[in-house]
Design a protein around this motif. Structure first.
Motif, PDB file in Angstrom:
ATOM      1  N   GLY A 135       8.778  -2.126 -15.174  1.00  0.00           N
ATOM      2  CA  GLY A 135       8.144  -1.923 -13.883  1.00  0.00           C
ATOM      3  C   GLY A 135       7.460  -0.573 -13.806  1.00  0.00           C
ATOM      4  O   GLY A 135       7.944   0.404 -14.385  1.00  0.00           O
ATOM      5  N   ILE A 136       6.330  -0.527 -13.109  1.00  0.00           N
ATOM      6  CA  ILE A 136       5.636   0.727 -12.796  1.00  0.00           C
ATOM      7  C   ILE A 136       5.344   0.707 -11.305  1.00  0.00           C
ATOM      8  O   ILE A 136       4.701  -0.225 -10.812  1.00  0.00           O
ATOM      9  CB  ILE A 136       4.332   0.897 -13.595  1.00  0.00           C
ATOM     10  CG1 ILE A 136       4.588   0.794 -15.103  1.00  0.00           C
ATOM     11  CG2 ILE A 136       3.675   2.238 -13.258  1.00  0.00           C
ATOM     12  CD1 ILE A 136       3.314   0.812 -15.945  1.00  0.00           C
ATOM     13  N   TRP A 137       5.829   1.705 -10.589  1.00  0.00           N
ATOM     14  CA  TRP A 137       5.626   1.804  -9.141  1.00  0.00           C
ATOM     15  C   TRP A 137       5.055   3.165  -8.791  1.00  0.00           C
ATOM     16  O   TRP A 137       5.365   4.174  -9.450  1.00  0.00           O
ATOM     17  CB  TRP A 137       6.960   1.639  -8.410  1.00  0.00           C
ATOM     18  CG  TRP A 137       7.195   0.303  -7.788  1.00  0.00           C
ATOM     19  CD1 TRP A 137       7.088  -0.041  -6.472  1.00  0.00           C
ATOM     20  CD2 TRP A 137       7.598  -0.908  -8.471  1.00  0.00           C
ATOM     21  NE1 TRP A 137       7.396  -1.377  -6.287  1.00  0.00           N
ATOM     22  CE2 TRP A 137       7.711  -1.935  -7.495  1.00  0.00           C
ATOM     23  CE3 TRP A 137       7.854  -1.236  -9.798  1.00  0.00           C
ATOM     24  CZ2 TRP A 137       8.068  -3.232  -7.808  1.00  0.00           C
ATOM     25  CZ3 TRP A 137       8.216  -2.535 -10.125  1.00  0.00           C
ATOM     26  CH2 TRP A 137       8.320  -3.514  -9.128  1.00  0.00           C
ATOM     27  N   GLY A 138       4.243   3.218  -7.766  1.00  0.00           N
ATOM     28  CA  GLY A 138       3.876   4.491  -7.177  1.00  0.00           C
ATOM     29  C   GLY A 138       5.044   5.029  -6.368  1.00  0.00           C
ATOM     30  O   GLY A 138       5.738   4.281  -5.667  1.00  0.00           O
ATOM     31  N   GLU A 139       5.265   6.320  -6.468  1.00  0.00           N
ATOM     32  CA  GLU A 139       6.393   6.949  -5.765  1.00  0.00           C
ATOM     33  C   GLU A 139       6.363   6.674  -4.277  1.00  0.00           C
ATOM     34  O   GLU A 139       7.408   6.479  -3.633  1.00  0.00           O
ATOM     35  CB  GLU A 139       6.358   8.456  -6.014  1.00  0.00           C
ATOM     36  CG  GLU A 139       7.445   9.241  -5.297  1.00  0.00           C
ATOM     37  CD  GLU A 139       7.247  10.743  -5.394  1.00  0.00           C
ATOM     38  OE1 GLU A 139       8.249  11.474  -5.291  1.00  0.00           O
ATOM     39  OE2 GLU A 139       6.080  11.192  -5.573  1.00  0.00           O
ATOM     40  N   ARG A 140       5.151   6.626  -3.689  1.00  0.00           N
ATOM     41  CA  ARG A 140       5.011   6.456  -2.248  1.00  0.00           C
ATOM     42  C   ARG A 140       4.471   5.075  -1.877  1.00  0.00           C
ATOM     43  O   ARG A 140       3.861   4.902  -0.823  1.00  0.00           O
ATOM     44  CB  ARG A 140       4.074   7.535  -1.701  1.00  0.00           C
ATOM     45  CG  ARG A 140       4.499   8.965  -2.008  1.00  0.00           C
ATOM     46  CD  ARG A 140       5.664   9.428  -1.187  1.00  0.00           C
ATOM     47  NE  ARG A 140       5.344   9.485   0.227  1.00  0.00           N
ATOM     48  CZ  ARG A 140       6.119  10.052   1.154  1.00  0.00           C
ATOM     49  NH1 ARG A 140       7.269  10.602   0.794  1.00  0.00           N
ATOM     50  NH2 ARG A 140       5.761  10.053   2.425  1.00  0.00           N
ATOM     51  N   ASP A 141       4.737   4.101  -2.726  1.00  0.00           N
ATOM     52  CA  ASP A 141       4.304   2.724  -2.451  1.00  0.00           C
ATOM     53  C   ASP A 141       4.923   2.257  -1.133  1.00  0.00           C
ATOM     54  O   ASP A 141       6.142   2.153  -1.007  1.00  0.00           O
ATOM     55  CB  ASP A 141       4.760   1.819  -3.602  1.00  0.00           C
ATOM     56  CG  ASP A 141       4.260   0.385  -3.480  1.00  0.00           C
ATOM     57  OD1 ASP A 141       3.976  -0.073  -2.362  1.00  0.00           O
ATOM     58  OD2 ASP A 141       4.185  -0.288  -4.525  1.00  0.00           O
ATOM     59  N   ILE A 142       4.081   1.945  -0.150  1.00  0.00           N
ATOM     60  CA  ILE A 142       4.555   1.610   1.182  1.00  0.00           C
ATOM     61  C   ILE A 142       5.375   0.326   1.186  1.00  0.00           C
ATOM     62  O   ILE A 142       6.192   0.108   2.083  1.00  0.00           O
ATOM     63  CB  ILE A 142       3.360   1.500   2.171  1.00  0.00           C
ATOM     64  CG1 ILE A 142       3.835   1.468   3.633  1.00  0.00           C
ATOM     65  CG2 ILE A 142       2.513   0.285   1.858  1.00  0.00           C
ATOM     66  CD1 ILE A 142       4.524   2.713   4.101  1.00  0.00           C
ATOM     67  N   THR A 143       5.188  -0.535   0.176  1.00  0.00           N
ATOM     68  CA  THR A 143       5.960  -1.779   0.112  1.00  0.00           C
ATOM     69  C   THR A 143       7.351  -1.560  -0.454  1.00  0.00           C
ATOM     70  O   THR A 143       8.156  -2.506  -0.473  1.00  0.00           O
ATOM     71  CB  THR A 143       5.235  -2.837  -0.733  1.00  0.00           C
ATOM     72  OG1 THR A 143       5.289  -2.476  -2.125  1.00  0.00           O
ATOM     73  CG2 THR A 143       3.800  -2.998  -0.288  1.00  0.00           C
ATOM     74  N   ALA A 144       7.650  -0.341  -0.913  1.00  0.00           N
ATOM     75  CA  ALA A 144       8.958  -0.060  -1.514  1.00  0.00           C
ATOM     76  C   ALA A 144       9.606   1.228  -1.008  1.00  0.00           C
ATOM     77  O   ALA A 144      10.838   1.327  -0.954  1.00  0.00           O
ATOM     78  CB  ALA A 144       8.818   0.026  -3.037  1.00  0.00           C
TER      79      ALA A 144
END
Length: 289
Positions: free
Chosen positions: A226-235
């Motif tokens: 998995g790769i996520w943005g630190e400030r991903d609003i969905t998470a």
């Protein structure tokens, strides 16, 4: 923005669109659109909801230096035809799977990367590909049944709006969902958002909150990541819940968080995303995964 400035901002889009090698596959009464760049091991990219292949616009050049990049327009989005009713994730995944048989007719092994809605549909596809799949990387995935904070409501464009008004509205929508830092929303991103939303016939937002993937992910035989943005609003602020879910399934599952980035991490922080993904794929290739 003046016409020359707009033309300059769209230059990367025009260049990649001209360089793409198209491959159609069946979708409803028409075709699903696939585009290819580069040479090497196949790397399949599935974009997010209300999007198209252009969600990967800032990644294709870097990825195509090592891989044969194959980017889809998901059914009912971008240049792909509208899928037959009723529209459901399983039916959409079946269309994508059939398309993969067209673009990889020899059953060649491939890496799969899916963003948001594309990660959801890609996981359904991945669960059925067995040893043909080399890896599955989820980027800001939807439908994992995990905690997410309430989000400000985005606004749809209206028929009476001028082009400038629609662009202003979509810039605001990008700031709500896709970007952590509104200062990074450039004119190209706004243009892509306007064009993609205007062509979207499959409304994916209703699938985002379905707890669909937890029973599906364990059926994927290939390495998960998995790769996520630190400030991903969905998470945010529970990005770690996504890591923990993947590692309950595969204890050594790869997981990376890109600092300061939002949901559309591969656009907002393209250089960092490209490095992370290419390093992951290189390690998998070296290990023979």
């Amino acid at each position: 923005m003046s016409a020359p400035e707009m033309s300059s901002s769209l230059a990367p889009l025009d260049r990649l669109a001209r360089a793409a090698v198209p491959t159609p596959s069946p979708c409803g009464t028409g075709s699903m659109a696939w585009r290819e760049w580069g040479a090497g091991p196949p790397l399949v990219l599935l974009h997010g909801g209300y999007g198209s292949w252009t969600h990967w616009l800032r990644n294709i050049d870097a990825l195509a230096r090592r891989y044969r990049v194959i980017a889809a327009d998901l059914p009912g989005l971008g240049d792909s035809a509208t899928p037959p009713a009723p529209v459901a994730p399983e039916g959409l995944a079946a269309i994508i799977a059939r398309g993969l048989d067209e673009v990889l007719p020899g059953g060649e092994r491939f890496h799969l990367v899916g963003f948001s809605f594309g990660a959801m549909l890609g996981s359904l596809v991945a669960a059925s590909r067995g040893a043909q799949l080399r890896s599955m990387t989820l980027v800001g995935s939807a439908s994992m049944g995990l905690r997410r904070a309430p989000m400000q409501q985005m606004q749809p464009p209206r028929r009476h709006m001028s082009r400038d008004e629609i662009m202003a509205l979509q810039r605001a929508n990008l700031g709500i969902l896709m970007f952590a830092d509104p200062a990074r929303i450039d004119d190209l991103a706004v243009h892509l958002q306007c064009e993609n939303v205007a062509r979207a016939r499959v409304k994916s937002r209703g699938f985002a909150h379905i707890d669909l993937l937890r029973p599906v992910l364990p059926r994927i035989a290939a390495p998960l990541g998995g790769i996520w943005g630190e400030r991903d609003i969905t998470a945010y602020p529970w990005v770690e819940d996504r890591r923990d879910l993947l590692r309950r399934i595969q204890p050594d599952a790869f997981f990376a968080v890109v600092p300061g980035a939002g949901h559309w991490v591969m656009y907002e922080a393209a250089d960092a995303f490209n490095r992370v993904l290419l390093d992951r794929l290189a390690a998998l290739d070296a290990s023979g995964a």
